[in-house]
Design a protein around this motif. Structure first.
Motif, short mmCIF file in Angstrom:
data_model
loop_
_atom_site.label_atom_id
_atom_site.label_comp_id
_atom_site.label_asym_id
_atom_site.label_seq_id
_atom_site.Cartn_x
_atom_site.Cartn_y
_atom_site.Cartn_z
N PHE A 185 -17.54 12.11 3.28
CA PHE A 185 -16.41 13.04 3.36
C PHE A 185 -15.34 12.60 2.38
O PHE A 185 -14.91 11.46 2.38
CB PHE A 185 -15.84 13.06 4.78
N ARG A 186 -14.94 13.52 1.53
CA ARG A 186 -13.93 13.21 0.51
C ARG A 186 -12.67 14.05 0.67
O ARG A 186 -11.73 13.89 -0.08
CB ARG A 186 -14.50 13.44 -0.89
N HIS A 210 -10.90 2.58 6.37
CA HIS A 210 -9.91 2.54 5.29
C HIS A 210 -9.93 3.85 4.50
O HIS A 210 -8.89 4.51 4.33
CB HIS A 210 -10.22 1.35 4.36
N ASP A 211 -11.11 4.23 4.04
CA ASP A 211 -11.24 5.45 3.24
C ASP A 211 -10.88 6.69 4.05
O ASP A 211 -10.15 7.56 3.57
CB ASP A 211 -12.65 5.58 2.67
N LEU A 212 -11.38 6.79 5.27
CA LEU A 212 -11.09 7.97 6.09
C LEU A 212 -9.59 8.08 6.39
O LEU A 212 -9.03 9.18 6.39
CB LEU A 212 -11.91 7.97 7.37
N ASP A 213 -8.94 6.96 6.63
CA ASP A 213 -7.50 6.98 6.89
C ASP A 213 -6.77 7.53 5.68
O ASP A 213 -5.91 8.41 5.79
CB ASP A 213 -7.02 5.56 7.20
N PHE A 228 0.84 -1.18 0.00
CA PHE A 228 0.00 0.00 0.00
C PHE A 228 0.88 1.24 0.00
O PHE A 228 1.72 1.41 0.86
CB PHE A 228 -0.89 -0.03 1.24
N SER A 229 0.70 2.08 -0.97
CA SER A 229 1.52 3.27 -1.10
C SER A 229 1.18 4.28 -0.01
O SER A 229 0.04 4.65 0.16
CB SER A 229 1.28 3.91 -2.47
N ASP A 285 -7.21 6.69 -5.34
CA ASP A 285 -7.54 5.55 -6.19
C ASP A 285 -7.70 4.26 -5.40
O ASP A 285 -8.22 3.28 -5.91
CB ASP A 285 -6.46 5.35 -7.26
N GLU A 286 -7.23 4.23 -4.18
CA GLU A 286 -7.28 3.02 -3.38
C GLU A 286 -8.37 3.09 -2.32
O GLU A 286 -8.25 2.49 -1.26
CB GLU A 286 -5.92 2.77 -2.75
N THR A 287 -9.43 3.81 -2.57
CA THR A 287 -10.54 3.88 -1.62
C THR A 287 -11.75 3.14 -2.18
O THR A 287 -11.83 2.85 -3.36
CB THR A 287 -10.94 5.34 -1.32
N PHE A 288 -12.68 2.85 -1.28
CA PHE A 288 -13.93 2.20 -1.66
C PHE A 288 -15.00 3.22 -2.06
O PHE A 288 -16.08 2.84 -2.47
CB PHE A 288 -14.45 1.34 -0.50
N GLN A 289 -14.70 4.51 -1.88
CA GLN A 289 -15.64 5.59 -2.18
C GLN A 289 -16.93 5.44 -1.37
O GLN A 289 -18.01 5.73 -1.84
CB GLN A 289 -15.96 5.63 -3.69
#
Length: 182
Positions: free
Chosen positions: A175-176, A155-158, A52-53, A167-171
């Protein structure tokens, strides 16, 4: 003992010794192959994290957006819970995850959310409302889909709060990160 008996005993000892060496070498090779297969399957969250980058691509969100009562940084809370879910649910472990451990984490999430001092973004507040509801579902029952969604939210919030690759989020989050503080 005569020399004829020694002619039978010495080759027997050599054959037994050679067989033992061959057996030990075979067991060592099988063990090494098993270790290599386990290393290549990507079955650990540690390997996933290494892949994971952590390169900051987007602008990290100010830590002022989420302030906790207990003095802990909101960003750290999000990262810690995300790490927990990576270690316990990813790589197919969701089906075998220990429910009691998941329930305790869900209770901890609820406790932290109820003691948030300030959230300076309405979309992030809505995400925490959803997260709290999912955590309450996990506390009440062994709901694997709720666990999966909790992992995806954290995951996304982190990624969003720390500015990692979108690009590595589940959307899944409202909050974006575009509006940091309202």
């Amino acid at each position: 003992m005569g020399w004829k008996k020694w002619l039978l005993i010495i080759p027997g000892i050599l054959i037994l010794f050679g067989g033992s060496v061959l057996l030990g070498w075979s067991i060592l090779q099988i063990s090494n192959q098993t270790d290599a297969v386990a290393a290549n399957t990507g079955s650990s969250a540690t390997q996933q994290k290494e892949e994971f980058s952590k390169e900051v691509i987007n602008t990290p969100v100010s830590e002022e957006i989420l302030v906790l009562d207990n003095g802990e940084k909101g960003h750290d809370f999000i990262s810690e819970v995300h790490s927990f879910y990576d270690e316990t649910l990813t790589w197919g472990r969701i089906d075998t995850a220990d429910y009691e451990e998941q329930k305790k984490k869900a209770e901890s999430i609820i406790e932290t959310i109820t003691h948030i001092k300030e959230v300076k973004n309405e979309e992030l507040k809505a995400d925490f409302t959803t997260i709290q509801g999912l955590a309450e579902t996990v506390v009440k029952s062994d709901d694997r889909e709720a666990m999966r969604k909790l992992h995806r939210y954290f995951h996304d919030l982190d990624i969003i709060l720390h500015g990692y690759d979108y690009d590595e989020t589940f959307q899944i989050t409202k909050f974006r990160g575009e509006k940091q503080i309202e």
